[in-house]
Scaffold this motif. Structure first.
Motif, mmCIF file in Angstrom:
data_model
loop_
_atom_site.group_PDB
_atom_site.id
_atom_site.type_symbol
_atom_site.label_atom_id
_atom_site.label_comp_id
_atom_site.label_asym_id
_atom_site.label_seq_id
_atom_site.Cartn_x
_atom_site.Cartn_y
_atom_site.Cartn_z
ATOM 1 N N ALA A 1 0.845 -1.201 0.000
ATOM 2 C CA ALA A 1 0.000 0.000 0.000
ATOM 3 C C ALA A 1 0.874 1.243 0.000
ATOM 4 N N ALA A 2 1.974 1.190 0.768
ATOM 5 C CA ALA A 2 2.889 2.333 0.819
ATOM 6 C C ALA A 2 3.607 2.543 -0.514
ATOM 7 N N LEU A 3 3.769 1.457 -1.271
ATOM 8 C CA LEU A 3 4.481 1.547 -2.561
ATOM 9 C C LEU A 3 3.545 1.903 -3.712
ATOM 10 N N GLU A 4 2.267 1.959 -3.413
ATOM 11 C CA GLU A 4 1.235 2.201 -4.424
ATOM 12 C C GLU A 4 1.613 3.262 -5.468
ATOM 13 N N PRO A 5 2.057 4.483 -5.005
ATOM 14 C CA PRO A 5 2.390 5.521 -6.004
ATOM 15 C C PRO A 5 3.483 5.080 -6.980
ATOM 16 N N ILE A 6 4.439 4.295 -6.474
ATOM 17 C CA ILE A 6 5.535 3.827 -7.341
ATOM 18 C C ILE A 6 4.985 2.915 -8.431
ATOM 19 N N PHE A 7 4.200 1.925 -8.018
ATOM 20 C CA PHE A 7 3.638 1.000 -9.002
ATOM 21 C C PHE A 7 2.721 1.744 -9.967
ATOM 22 N N GLU A 8 1.973 2.706 -9.406
ATOM 23 C CA GLU A 8 1.046 3.495 -10.224
ATOM 24 C C GLU A 8 1.789 4.187 -11.366
ATOM 25 N N SER A 9 2.908 4.852 -11.048
ATOM 26 C CA SER A 9 3.585 5.632 -12.090
ATOM 27 C C SER A 9 4.559 4.802 -12.914
ATOM 28 N N SER A 10 5.135 3.731 -12.322
ATOM 29 C CA SER A 10 6.188 3.001 -13.048
ATOM 30 C C SER A 10 5.703 1.728 -13.745
ATOM 31 N N CYS A 11 4.698 1.080 -13.209
ATOM 32 C CA CYS A 11 4.343 -0.255 -13.707
ATOM 33 C C CYS A 11 2.953 -0.327 -14.327
ATOM 34 N N ASN A 12 1.986 0.374 -13.690
ATOM 35 C CA ASN A 12 0.598 0.160 -14.090
ATOM 36 C C ASN A 12 0.238 0.700 -15.460
ATOM 37 N N THR A 13 1.112 1.529 -16.028
ATOM 38 C CA THR A 13 0.845 1.987 -17.395
ATOM 39 C C THR A 13 0.761 0.778 -18.331
ATOM 40 N N CYS A 14 1.617 -0.186 -18.121
ATOM 41 C CA CYS A 14 1.592 -1.396 -18.960
ATOM 42 C C CYS A 14 0.853 -2.541 -18.266
ATOM 43 N N HIS A 15 0.968 -2.607 -16.946
ATOM 44 C CA HIS A 15 0.394 -3.764 -16.243
ATOM 45 C C HIS A 15 -0.898 -3.410 -15.502
ATOM 46 N N SER A 16 -1.773 -2.653 -16.178
ATOM 47 C CA SER A 16 -3.098 -2.383 -15.617
ATOM 48 C C SER A 16 -4.004 -3.560 -15.954
ATOM 49 N N ALA A 17 -5.172 -3.612 -15.291
ATOM 50 C CA ALA A 17 -6.128 -4.688 -15.571
ATOM 51 C C ALA A 17 -6.587 -4.628 -17.027
ATOM 52 N N ASP A 18 -6.570 -3.438 -17.618
ATOM 53 C CA ASP A 18 -6.987 -3.298 -19.017
ATOM 54 C C ASP A 18 -5.883 -3.716 -19.984
ATOM 55 N N ALA A 19 -4.680 -3.168 -19.770
ATOM 56 C CA ALA A 19 -3.592 -3.428 -20.727
ATOM 57 C C ALA A 19 -3.037 -4.850 -20.574
ATOM 58 N N GLN A 20 -2.779 -5.288 -19.354
ATOM 59 C CA GLN A 20 -2.296 -6.652 -19.082
ATOM 60 C C GLN A 20 -1.136 -7.071 -19.981
ATOM 61 N N VAL A 21 -0.177 -6.185 -20.159
ATOM 62 C CA VAL A 21 0.969 -6.528 -21.005
ATOM 63 C C VAL A 21 1.660 -7.776 -20.433
ATOM 64 N N ALA A 22 1.949 -8.732 -21.296
ATOM 65 C CA ALA A 22 2.589 -10.010 -20.926
ATOM 66 C C ALA A 22 1.756 -10.797 -19.904
ATOM 67 N N GLY A 23 0.448 -10.475 -19.825
ATOM 68 C CA GLY A 23 -0.428 -11.208 -18.911
ATOM 69 C C GLY A 23 -0.187 -10.849 -17.452
ATOM 70 N N VAL A 24 0.560 -9.743 -17.217
ATOM 71 C CA VAL A 24 0.905 -9.352 -15.846
ATOM 72 C C VAL A 24 0.098 -8.117 -15.430
ATOM 73 N N VAL A 25 -0.494 -8.154 -14.226
ATOM 74 C CA VAL A 25 -1.205 -6.999 -13.670
ATOM 75 C C VAL A 25 -0.560 -6.670 -12.322
ATOM 76 N N THR A 26 -0.322 -5.373 -12.066
ATOM 77 C CA THR A 26 0.339 -4.990 -10.804
ATOM 78 C C THR A 26 -0.481 -3.962 -10.024
ATOM 79 N N GLU A 27 -1.796 -3.936 -10.241
ATOM 80 C CA GLU A 27 -2.620 -2.890 -9.615
ATOM 81 C C GLU A 27 -2.898 -3.112 -8.129
#
Ligand code: HEC
Length: 240
Positions: A104-130
């Protein structure tokens, strides 16, 4: 193979020579592009420059001493962090047991660095990090390429390479090389496809087979080179 009495590619009409020469050159360029693509996508895996056996082991067999998530951020995903501090914070969270509250504390990091590609919608490489539920499966041991991913890349690779090798072999069959030489070159050219793709499966089973991936890949490169250069030699140099 195809023609009982071939006079060699030297006897072709100029128009055919031009067409076949261009085909051979473009096939060669296409192969080189594919080769560099592989170098560029696998070299950063162990964060050391160049393609090494370690890159291949991590990619196929997996970095078994660690988790899927940790292997990814120590590898090709590292560059997506906005700063080294973000990377460190994520590493510390993993080292500290990867708790839900910690994420939860890392949320902003994942939000800006990872979720652009690994959102529930994009699911790049079948990976979601939301959410934590999304990330939890990534905390399992890293066992390298999944079987479904291996099936998928083997299938596309064979379907792309097979017709290309066939066309190169077909052109080579018109050359004036001795029948014995042609038999060996042509048969080996097809077998290198099996060696190349088969080596990935071996490397998935055992880290010791990483060398086979290099051998398999190189054998395919040699097959391309021999078929292309052999045909060009027959067309422009060889005396019959
Ligand atoms: C620009 C898009 C993009 C961003 C941003 C991104 N990834 Fe990825 N990710 C990919 C692609 C493409 C793959 C599959 C290819 C690969 O493994 O290199 C992937 C694969 C993965 C995998 C699976 C690796 C495996 O072995 O199956 C994980 C885990 C992962 N990413 C985590 C992350 C994390 C954590 C971040 C944030 C630090 C992140 N990614 C940021 C595109 C992205």
């Amino acid at each position: 193979m195809f023609w009982k009495e071939t006079k060699g590619l030297k006897e072709l009409n100029p128009s055919s020579k031009i067409a076949i020469t261009l085909f051979l050159l473009i096939a060669g360029i296409g192969y080189l592009l594919g080769f560099f693509n592989i170098l560029l996508s696998y070299s950063p895996v162990d964060q050391e420059p160049g393609l090494s056996l370690r890159d291949i082991q991590i990619s196929f067999y997996g970095a078994r001493e660690t988790t899927i998530l940790e292997a990814s951020i120590d590898g090709t995903m590292k560059e997506h962090f906005q700063s080294d501090a973000e990377y460190r914070a994520t590493k510390d969270w993993l080292a500290g047991g990867a708790s839900e509250e910690g994420l939860a504390a890392l949320e902003p990091i994942f939000e800006s660095s990872c979720n652009t590609c690994h959102s529930a919608d994009a699911q790049v490489a079948g990976v979601v990090t939301e959410t934590y539920a999304d990330v939890e499966p990534l905390l399992a041991q890293d066992t390298g390429k999944s079987i479904s991913r291996l099936v998928s890349i083997s299938h596309t690779h064979v379907l792309a390479i097979l017709p290309l090798i066939f066309l190169l072999v077909f052109i080579f069959s018109f050359t004036a090389f001795k029948e014995k030489v042609k038999t060996v070159v042509m048969a080996l050219a097809f077998l290198t496809i099996l060696l190349d793709v088969g080596s990935w499966w071996l490397a998935k089973i055992s880290p010791a087979a990483a060398t086979m991936v290099i051998i398999g890949g190189s054998s395919l490169a040699v097959a391309f080179a021999v078929l292309i250069l052999g045909s060009l030699y027959d067309m422009y140099v060889k005396r019959t």
